[in-house]
Design an enzyme around this catalytic site. Structure first.
Site, PDB file in Angstrom:
ATOM      1  N   TYR A   4      -7.394   3.896 -15.610  1.00 11.69           N
ATOM      2  CA  TYR A   4      -6.642   4.182 -16.821  1.00 11.69           C
ATOM      3  C   TYR A   4      -6.477   5.842 -16.861  1.00 11.69           C
ATOM      4  O   TYR A   4      -7.314   6.400 -16.559  1.00 11.69           O
ATOM      5  CB  TYR A   4      -7.662   3.634 -18.155  1.00 11.69           C
ATOM      6  CG  TYR A   4      -6.817   2.304 -18.577  1.00 11.69           C
ATOM      7  CD1 TYR A   4      -5.499   2.417 -19.078  1.00 11.69           C
ATOM      8  CD2 TYR A   4      -7.360   1.187 -18.773  1.00 11.69           C
ATOM      9  CE1 TYR A   4      -4.947   1.100 -19.755  1.00 11.69           C
ATOM     10  CE2 TYR A   4      -7.044   0.129 -19.154  1.00 11.69           C
ATOM     11  CZ  TYR A   4      -5.594   0.189 -19.668  1.00 11.69           C
ATOM     12  OH  TYR A   4      -5.023  -0.893 -20.191  1.00 11.69           O
ATOM     13  N   GLU A  60      -4.191   7.071 -19.697  1.00 15.26           N
ATOM     14  CA  GLU A  60      -3.335   7.541 -20.895  1.00 15.26           C
ATOM     15  C   GLU A  60      -3.188   9.027 -21.051  1.00 15.26           C
ATOM     16  O   GLU A  60      -4.070   9.830 -20.906  1.00 15.26           O
ATOM     17  CB  GLU A  60      -3.664   6.508 -22.303  1.00 15.26           C
ATOM     18  CG  GLU A  60      -3.157   5.327 -22.231  1.00 15.26           C
ATOM     19  CD  GLU A  60      -4.198   4.372 -22.822  1.00 15.26           C
ATOM     20  OE1 GLU A  60      -5.194   4.358 -22.267  1.00 15.26           O
ATOM     21  OE2 GLU A  60      -3.638   3.893 -23.732  1.00 15.26           O
ATOM     22  N   ASP A 110      22.396   6.934 -17.160  1.00 21.81           N
ATOM     23  CA  ASP A 110      21.620   6.033 -16.513  1.00 21.81           C
ATOM     24  C   ASP A 110      22.135   5.680 -15.341  1.00 21.81           C
ATOM     25  O   ASP A 110      22.763   5.090 -14.887  1.00 21.81           O
ATOM     26  CB  ASP A 110      21.582   4.433 -17.539  1.00 21.81           C
ATOM     27  CG  ASP A 110      20.825   3.621 -16.757  1.00 21.81           C
ATOM     28  OD1 ASP A 110      20.400   3.653 -15.790  1.00 21.81           O
ATOM     29  OD2 ASP A 110      20.586   2.517 -17.590  1.00 21.81           O
ATOM     30  N   THR A 154      15.695   3.855 -12.540  1.00 19.98           N
ATOM     31  CA  THR A 154      14.632   3.107 -12.017  1.00 19.98           C
ATOM     32  C   THR A 154      14.508   3.501 -10.581  1.00 19.98           C
ATOM     33  O   THR A 154      15.292   4.390 -10.241  1.00 19.98           O
ATOM     34  CB  THR A 154      15.193   1.377 -11.846  1.00 19.98           C
ATOM     35  OG1 THR A 154      16.247   1.483 -11.226  1.00 19.98           O
ATOM     36  CG2 THR A 154      15.230   1.040 -13.176  1.00 19.98           C
ATOM     37  N   LYS A 201      15.740   0.859  -6.597  1.00 18.44           N
ATOM     38  CA  LYS A 201      17.397   0.336  -6.163  1.00 18.44           C
ATOM     39  C   LYS A 201      18.009   1.139  -4.994  1.00 18.44           C
ATOM     40  O   LYS A 201      16.971   1.092  -4.043  1.00 18.44           O
ATOM     41  CB  LYS A 201      18.297   0.338  -7.164  1.00 18.44           C
ATOM     42  CG  LYS A 201      17.901  -0.565  -8.421  1.00 18.44           C
ATOM     43  CD  LYS A 201      19.085  -0.543  -9.534  1.00 18.44           C
ATOM     44  CE  LYS A 201      18.728  -1.555 -10.751  1.00 18.44           C
ATOM     45  NZ  LYS A 201      18.134  -1.016 -11.779  1.00 18.44           N
ATOM     46  N   ARG A 254       9.048  -0.736  -7.959  1.00 13.05           N
ATOM     47  CA  ARG A 254       9.451  -1.142  -9.193  1.00 13.05           C
ATOM     48  C   ARG A 254       9.046  -0.379 -10.146  1.00 13.05           C
ATOM     49  O   ARG A 254       7.914  -0.412 -10.426  1.00 13.05           O
ATOM     50  CB  ARG A 254       9.210  -2.561  -9.579  1.00 13.05           C
ATOM     51  CG  ARG A 254       9.726  -3.641  -8.425  1.00 13.05           C
ATOM     52  CD  ARG A 254       9.975  -4.888  -9.210  1.00 13.05           C
ATOM     53  NE  ARG A 254      11.010  -4.977  -9.976  1.00 13.05           N
ATOM     54  CZ  ARG A 254      12.343  -5.278  -9.459  1.00 13.05           C
ATOM     55  NH1 ARG A 254      12.390  -5.867  -8.109  1.00 13.05           N
ATOM     56  NH2 ARG A 254      13.463  -5.483 -10.320  1.00 13.05           N
TER      57      ARG A 254
HETATM   58  N1  DSN Z   1      18.756  -6.027 -13.247  1.00 12.73           N
HETATM   59  C1  DSN Z   1      19.513  -4.686 -12.848  1.00 12.73           C
HETATM   60  C2  DSN Z   1      20.675  -4.965 -12.004  1.00 12.73           C
HETATM   61  O1  DSN Z   1      20.677  -6.208 -11.386  1.00 12.73           O
HETATM   62  O2  DSN Z   1      21.586  -4.478 -11.928  1.00 12.73           O
HETATM   63  C3  DSN Z   1      19.953  -4.092 -14.079  1.00 12.73           C
HETATM   64  O3  DSN Z   1      18.862  -3.826 -15.085  1.00 12.73           O
END
Ligand code: DSN
Length: 430
Positions: free
Chosen positions: A64, A66, A210, A236, A239, A245
């Site tokens: 942990y 925090e 974003d 994120t 990707k 993730r």
């Molecule tokens: N789930 C993502 C995507 O597939 O683009 C977006 O949050």
């Protein structure tokens, strides 16, 4: 080639897991096989490296922590603090930002932090409408961001599939939102961050870029960066960036405190330290020259795939792509997106059905299919393979329309044969 039963392979690949929980271990092995044998075209997915996988499965998850490095609410941070500092320093260096917060659990909480930092419940916020290619958390009605804030939404033009900046400006000056989001989940074209920033300035809004889908392309120099333009950047890490993730918020120094406070204690408890470590590894990988080549190859493959699909009579939103993503409108093929996606899945081609702008059909049964090239590029497929990929999609969609299961099965075999020649990062080789 016949494979041994998943249980047998699991005992070899994941001995501790297989000994404790053979049922679960067999499922992991089955997923490894599925990811190895299929052509994964979902544009938000990828294959992480073995190094990223290893980091995300470490004992760092037992801790942990925090707070932030040097300011924690728990002792024993001798190793965790340097891990987080490393991730932060690498994020700042890679994207050229003043500040980075690597703690958001994923993209939606990262975006929520921007609301908490810069808006009050009930305030007006603006983003691209979900069916146009935006994201739920950009103020769409069914999301908390659309329930607790007043979401106003911009669109793309029906004739071009591109953002109409005059309309965006008009809406922003009329509505005076606290936040403007740019970016989304089904946008095949370059985002003009400078144009959004000008509108945000004129209307007094904070601009949140974003970049979840295109973070890896930006890091690799294959898409312009929002850094000189956006107040806050949300992304994120799993990707095109090819990390675990997770998510990050990047910001100018003036917004650093507000962002950090919003993530913790505003929204989250302890950060997932194993994820922070894996983010650090992914950022290190993304800083290598080979990642620049990867990012450019993703775009080259997507353009080649788009051209090959156009040559086979497919209707693509905006007429093509500038990035990693292609949005196909299957209306002229007379096959609903969902029917096509499910048939392609049976053919070993994994896509997702998706709305297209001004879709007359419902989101759960839309007209489109969304595809992308991050995963296949990670396996080493190049532009020379895109005609074959387009051909499989074409045959798969036609088989979906005619209900020809044999044709789908035949494609599945051909796909598996090509995939076997291109082992995926992070997957067991035997
Ligand atoms: N789930 C993502 C995507 O597939 O683009 C977006 O949050």
């Amino acid at each position: 080639m016949t494979q041994p039963p998943a249980q047998e392979t699991a005992a070899h690949q994941h001995p501790a897991l297989a000994a404790t929980d053979p049922e679960l271990a067999a499922l992991v092995t089955a997923e490894e096989r599925l990811q190895a044998d299929t052509l994964r075209l979902i544009p938000s997915e990828n294959y992480v490296s073995t190094a990223v996988l290893e980091a995300s499965g470490t004992v760092l998850q037992n801790k942990y922590s925090e707070g932030y490095p040097g300011r924690r609410y728990y002792e024993g941070q001798q190793n965790i603090d340097p891990v987080e500092r490393l991730a932060v320093a690498r994020a700042k260096a890679l994207f050229g930002t003043d500040h980075a917060n690597v703690q958001p659990y994923s993209g939606s909480p990262a975006n929520l932090a921007a609301y908490l930092a810069f808006a009050e419940p009930g305030d007006t916020v603006m983003g691209m409408a979900l069916p146009m290619g935006g994201h739920l958390t950009h103020g769409w009605g069914v999301s908390a961001t659309g329930k607790w804030f007043r979401g106003v939404q911009y669109a793309v033009r029906q004739d071009t599939g591109l953002v109409d900046f005059d309309a965006v400006r008009e809406l922003a000056l009329k509505e005076r939102p606290k936040l403007i989001f740019c970016g989304g989940t089904a946008l095949p074209r370059t985002i003009d961050f400078a144009a959004f920033a000008e509108i945000a300035r004129e209307s007094g809004a904070v601009l949140v870029a974003d970049i979840a889908h295109i973070a890896g392309l930006i890091a690799g120099g294959a898409h312009p960066s929002p850094v000189p333009h956006a107040d806050v950047i949300s992304t994120t890490t799993h990707k095109t960036l090819r990390g675990p993730r997770g998510a990050m918020l990047l910001a100018r120094e003036e917004h650093a405190k507000a962002i950090d406070k919003a993530v913790f204690p505003g929204l989250q408890g302890g950060p997932h330290n194993q994820t922070t470590a894996a983010i650090a590894v992914a950022l290190h990988e993304a800083a290598q020259p080979s990642f620049r080549s990867y990012a450019h190859a993703v775009v080259a493959n997507a353009k080649a795939l788009a051209d090959a699909l156009l040559a086979r009579g497919f209707d693509l939103v905006s007429g093509g792509t500038d990035n990693h993503l292609v949005l196909m409108d299957l209306t002229p093929k007379d096959v609903p997106g969902k029917v096509a996606a499910k048939a392609l899945d049976r053919a070993g081609i994994v896509v997702n059905y998706n709305t297209v702008p001004y879709d007359p059909r419902k989101p759960f049964d839309p007209s489109g299919v969304r595809i992308g090239t991050p995963s296949l590029t990670s396996r080493g497929l190049g532009t020379e393979h895109m005609a074959a990929v387009a051909d499989w999609i074409d045959r798969g969609v036609r088989a979906a329309g005619s209900g020809d299961e044999d044709a789908l099965l035949k494609i599945r075999g051909e796909v598996a044969e090509l995939m076997a020649a291109f082992p995926a990062p992070g997957l067991p080789t035997a």
